[in-house]
Scaffold this motif. Sequence first.
Motif, PDB file in Angstrom:
ATOM      1  N   GLN A  53      74.423   2.135  39.080  1.00  0.00           N
ATOM      2  CA  GLN A  53      74.319   0.765  38.595  1.00  0.00           C
ATOM      3  C   GLN A  53      72.866   0.484  38.189  1.00  0.00           C
ATOM      4  OE1 GLN A  53      75.412  -2.200  41.471  1.00  0.00           O
ATOM      5  NE2 GLN A  53      75.682  -3.813  39.954  1.00  0.00           N
ATOM      6  N   LYS A  54      72.689  -0.319  37.144  1.00  0.00           N
ATOM      7  CA  LYS A  54      71.335  -0.628  36.696  1.00  0.00           C
ATOM      8  C   LYS A  54      70.677  -1.611  37.657  1.00  0.00           C
ATOM      9  CE  LYS A  54      68.683  -1.257  32.482  1.00  0.00           C
ATOM     10  NZ  LYS A  54      68.747  -1.408  31.013  1.00  0.00           N
ATOM     11  N   ILE A  55      69.420  -1.316  38.010  1.00  0.00           N
ATOM     12  CA  ILE A  55      68.697  -2.155  38.970  1.00  0.00           C
ATOM     13  C   ILE A  55      67.334  -2.539  38.399  1.00  0.00           C
ATOM     14  CG2 ILE A  55      69.797  -1.114  40.978  1.00  0.00           C
ATOM     15  CD1 ILE A  55      67.201   0.511  41.405  1.00  0.00           C
ATOM     16  N   LEU A  56      66.785  -3.600  38.970  1.00  0.00           N
ATOM     17  CA  LEU A  56      65.426  -4.033  38.686  1.00  0.00           C
ATOM     18  C   LEU A  56      64.728  -4.186  40.024  1.00  0.00           C
ATOM     19  CD1 LEU A  56      63.253  -5.123  36.663  1.00  0.00           C
ATOM     20  CD2 LEU A  56      64.210  -7.412  37.103  1.00  0.00           C
ATOM     21  N   LEU A  57      63.547  -3.603  40.165  1.00  0.00           N
ATOM     22  CA  LEU A  57      62.825  -3.702  41.435  1.00  0.00           C
ATOM     23  C   LEU A  57      61.349  -3.934  41.178  1.00  0.00           C
ATOM     24  CD1 LEU A  57      61.082  -0.830  42.081  1.00  0.00           C
ATOM     25  CD2 LEU A  57      63.396   0.045  42.346  1.00  0.00           C
ATOM     26  N   ARG A  58      60.709  -4.484  42.200  1.00  0.00           N
ATOM     27  CA  ARG A  58      59.261  -4.694  42.154  1.00  0.00           C
ATOM     28  C   ARG A  58      58.643  -3.908  43.294  1.00  0.00           C
ATOM     29  NH1 ARG A  58      55.627  -8.436  40.002  1.00  0.00           N
ATOM     30  NH2 ARG A  58      53.736  -8.782  41.262  1.00  0.00           N
ATOM     31  N   SER A  59      57.714  -3.009  42.948  1.00  0.00           N
ATOM     32  CA  SER A  59      57.070  -2.149  43.933  1.00  0.00           C
ATOM     33  C   SER A  59      55.575  -2.101  43.670  1.00  0.00           C
ATOM     34  CB  SER A  59      57.667  -0.736  43.859  1.00  0.00           C
ATOM     35  OG  SER A  59      56.947   0.163  44.665  1.00  0.00           O
ATOM     36  N   SER A  60      54.799  -2.429  44.702  1.00  0.00           N
ATOM     37  CA  SER A  60      53.327  -2.423  44.591  1.00  0.00           C
ATOM     38  C   SER A  60      52.858  -3.248  43.396  1.00  0.00           C
ATOM     39  CB  SER A  60      52.815  -0.984  44.474  1.00  0.00           C
ATOM     40  OG  SER A  60      53.205  -0.216  45.599  1.00  0.00           O
ATOM     41  N   GLY A  61      53.519  -4.376  43.190  1.00  0.00           N
ATOM     42  CA  GLY A  61      53.121  -5.292  42.121  1.00  0.00           C
ATOM     43  C   GLY A  61      53.619  -4.936  40.741  1.00  0.00           C
TER      44      GLY A  61
ATOM     45  N   ASP B 160      73.669  -8.534  37.874  1.00  0.00           N
ATOM     46  CA  ASP B 160      74.682  -9.527  38.266  1.00  0.00           C
ATOM     47  C   ASP B 160      74.810  -9.672  39.786  1.00  0.00           C
ATOM     48  OD1 ASP B 160      75.268  -9.872  35.544  1.00  0.00           O
ATOM     49  OD2 ASP B 160      76.751  -8.255  35.599  1.00  0.00           O
ATOM     50  N   SER B 161      73.733  -9.365  40.509  1.00  0.00           N
ATOM     51  CA  SER B 161      73.785  -9.551  41.967  1.00  0.00           C
ATOM     52  C   SER B 161      72.552 -10.312  42.428  1.00  0.00           C
ATOM     53  CB  SER B 161      73.870  -8.203  42.691  1.00  0.00           C
ATOM     54  OG  SER B 161      72.672  -7.477  42.520  1.00  0.00           O
ATOM     55  N   LEU B 162      72.532 -10.614  43.698  1.00  0.00           N
ATOM     56  CA  LEU B 162      71.434 -11.378  44.257  1.00  0.00           C
ATOM     57  C   LEU B 162      70.221 -10.486  44.508  1.00  0.00           C
ATOM     58  CD1 LEU B 162      73.540 -13.389  46.856  1.00  0.00           C
ATOM     59  CD2 LEU B 162      72.783 -14.160  44.601  1.00  0.00           C
ATOM     60  N   ARG B 163      69.038 -11.112  44.549  1.00  0.00           N
ATOM     61  CA  ARG B 163      67.816 -10.365  44.817  1.00  0.00           C
ATOM     62  C   ARG B 163      67.709 -10.075  46.311  1.00  0.00           C
ATOM     63  NH1 ARG B 163      62.036 -12.649  42.889  1.00  0.00           N
ATOM     64  NH2 ARG B 163      62.994 -12.187  40.860  1.00  0.00           N
ATOM     65  N   MET B 164      67.426  -8.824  46.641  1.00  0.00           N
ATOM     66  CA  MET B 164      67.289  -8.415  48.036  1.00  0.00           C
ATOM     67  C   MET B 164      65.806  -8.169  48.348  1.00  0.00           C
ATOM     68  SD  MET B 164      69.215  -5.342  50.097  1.00  0.00           S
ATOM     69  CE  MET B 164      69.033  -4.201  48.725  1.00  0.00           C
ATOM     70  N   GLN B 165      65.310  -8.840  49.380  1.00  0.00           N
ATOM     71  CA  GLN B 165      63.914  -8.684  49.762  1.00  0.00           C
ATOM     72  C   GLN B 165      63.673  -7.318  50.407  1.00  0.00           C
ATOM     73  OE1 GLN B 165      61.575 -10.876  48.863  1.00  0.00           O
ATOM     74  NE2 GLN B 165      63.234 -12.019  47.870  1.00  0.00           N
ATOM     75  N   GLY B 166      62.411  -6.867  50.346  1.00  0.00           N
ATOM     76  CA  GLY B 166      62.057  -5.544  50.835  1.00  0.00           C
ATOM     77  C   GLY B 166      62.378  -5.316  52.302  1.00  0.00           C
TER      78      GLY B 166
END
Length: 251
Positions: free
Chosen positions: A105-113, A153-159
Amino acid sequence: MKFSSLCKNILIPLCLPYSCFIGCSVIGAIAGGAGSPAQEGKITSTLGLDSINTGTKVQLLRYDRVSVEGIYRGLVLYNDRLYARTYEARVSRSAYPGYIPELNQKILLRSSGIEEQGFFKGIDRGNLLFQPDPGEDTVEVSADDVEWLRASDSLRMQGGILRRLVRDGSMPGRRVIQLEEGGGIQNVPYESVEIVRIQGKGSGALTGFLIGAAIDLTVIILFVDAERQSESDCNNTASSCGNSRCVSPQR
């Protein structure tokens, strides 16, 4: 003749031939438990598993404070099909079904800014795996560095939640730590382990010693039989010649 000189003259010829063979058991014991004495008592993380010899007795302390002990047999990597089944089964039982991405599934993430996106490929050695685009190399991002993750299409999950799901097996990894205990094999999820404590030698040293000892014993028995046969031949020759000792034929 002095007693010490007599002992030397008798014991050295008797023991010297056998000393050539003694030592297989010692070598076997060293080979079977090689490296263990220097490592005994060492504490490391799962990153140190590559330097631990198989056959070493270890204690694994998981993040949930449960301790597991056994003989270390190595890391086992799930094949793609088995991993897909395992991952899907765990995600379906998770308390966060709306947050956890499915495989591919396609994801978007934020890592080290830095924000990155790609197709989710699973978890391995505590890292999130994703492929930026089809055909490109897989990228690894440590779960410890992820600030948040969102599947399409899903909720953002915190680290913090992500790391908890990885450690408790809700988002299982591709590798397990294999331990042998009581004649059985136990698979411990790699990401669930926080601390690895080396307790000492496993069964390798004992097995090596026993095999080496059997070799020693076999060789010594053969040597003794050969010596006895030689003495018997010598005595028979002496009797037929009427001499008290065996003499080499004259040319």
